[in-house]
Design a protein around this motif. Structure first.
Motif, PDB file in Angstrom:
ATOM      1  N   ILE A  26       0.842  -1.188   0.000  1.00 28.16           N
ATOM      2  CA  ILE A  26       0.000   0.000   0.000  1.00 28.16           C
ATOM      3  C   ILE A  26       0.877   1.237   0.000  1.00 28.16           C
ATOM      4  N   PRO A  27       0.415   2.324  -0.570  1.00 27.81           N
ATOM      5  CA  PRO A  27      -0.886   2.518  -1.183  1.00 27.81           C
ATOM      6  C   PRO A  27      -0.980   1.878  -2.566  1.00 27.81           C
ATOM      7  N   THR A  28      -2.177   1.397  -2.883  1.00 30.68           N
ATOM      8  CA  THR A  28      -2.469   0.862  -4.213  1.00 30.68           C
ATOM      9  C   THR A  28      -3.780   1.475  -4.677  1.00 30.68           C
ATOM     10  N   LEU A  29      -3.813   1.907  -5.934  1.00 28.10           N
ATOM     11  CA  LEU A  29      -5.036   2.425  -6.544  1.00 28.10           C
ATOM     12  C   LEU A  29      -5.325   1.610  -7.791  1.00 28.10           C
ATOM     13  N   VAL A  30      -6.422   0.862  -7.750  1.00 29.72           N
ATOM     14  CA  VAL A  30      -6.884   0.054  -8.879  1.00 29.72           C
ATOM     15  C   VAL A  30      -8.007   0.828  -9.554  1.00 29.72           C
ATOM     16  N   LEU A  31      -7.958   0.968 -10.864  1.00 32.17           N
ATOM     17  CA  LEU A  31      -9.021   1.644 -11.598  1.00 32.17           C
ATOM     18  C   LEU A  31      -9.821   0.629 -12.403  1.00 32.17           C
ATOM     19  N   LEU A  32     -11.142   0.707 -12.275  1.00 31.49           N
ATOM     20  CA  LEU A  32     -12.070  -0.182 -12.961  1.00 31.49           C
ATOM     21  C   LEU A  32     -12.973   0.640 -13.875  1.00 31.49           C
ATOM     22  N   ASP A  33     -13.431   0.025 -14.963  1.00 28.92           N
ATOM     23  CA  ASP A  33     -14.369   0.728 -15.831  1.00 28.92           C
ATOM     24  C   ASP A  33     -15.787   0.560 -15.300  1.00 28.92           C
TER      25      ASP A  33
END
Length: 189
Positions: free
Chosen positions: A108-115
């Motif tokens: 962390i930190p982790t930022l996952v982007l989803l549609d």
């Protein structure tokens, strides 16, 4: 509801609160993590900037998946954020663990982007924001996914996704059954 001193928890239905969002970020972070405390203000600025863009207003949402060690720490850290969060018991429990495994969160930190239908755009949003603070390339889709989302209607993409998921589940069941019966691949000698 968040102000500078208090984080208030309000429950929402996921499909209602995320309706109309084109990009959903899953933000894995914690109050005890120095890099998280350093990145969170940058993410708040980026979030506000992306949601204020003309023609793209409020199309981006973030859901915080807390890695805090207790509810009090969750509440204090959440006052620095302008977005949604999983309830602390869920984020720190099995659901948070499942999401971390599903999206291969190693640190962390982790930022996952989803549609808008839940497909992964990027697992590396945390490293893309410092390189594109203005958000010119946001949400950093591959050229092929841009083509597919432009040409293939959302309803068809959802249908295909559900069909693929069904086939994968059946394959796992068949392979799991074969392994349990000893029908797996022969061992090397």
């Amino acid at each position: 509801m968040v102000d500078e001193a208090h984080a208030q928890v309000h429950q929402h239905y996921t499909n209602e609160i995320l309706s109309g969002k084109k990009v959903v970020g899953l933000y894995f972070s914690a109050d005890w993590c120095g890099p998280c405390r350093q990145f969170t203000p940058d993410l708040v600025n980026f979030y506000e900037k992306m949601n204020a863009r003309r023609g793209k207003k409020d199309e981006f949402e973030i859901i915080w998946v807390s890695r805090c060690r207790d509810v009090d720490s969750f509440g204090q850290y959440f006052t620095h954020m302008k977005w949604l969060a999983l309830p602390p018991q869920e984020a720190m429990g099995q659901r948070g663990q499942y999401l971390g495994e599903k999206y291969k969160v190693k640190s962390i930190p982790t930022l996952v982007l989803l549609d808008e239908i839940g497909n992964v755009i990027t697992l590396d949003g945390r490293n893309k924001i410092p390189l594109d603070k203005a958000g010119v390339g946001f949400p950093w889709r591959s050229p092929m996914s841009i083509l597919i989302s432009t040409v293939v209607p959302k309803s068809l993409r959802l249908l295909v996704k559900s069909q693929i998921a069904g086939v994968l589940e059946k394959a796992k069941a068949v392979l799991g059954g074969a392994a349990a019966r000893g029908g797996g691949a022969p061992a090397a000698r």
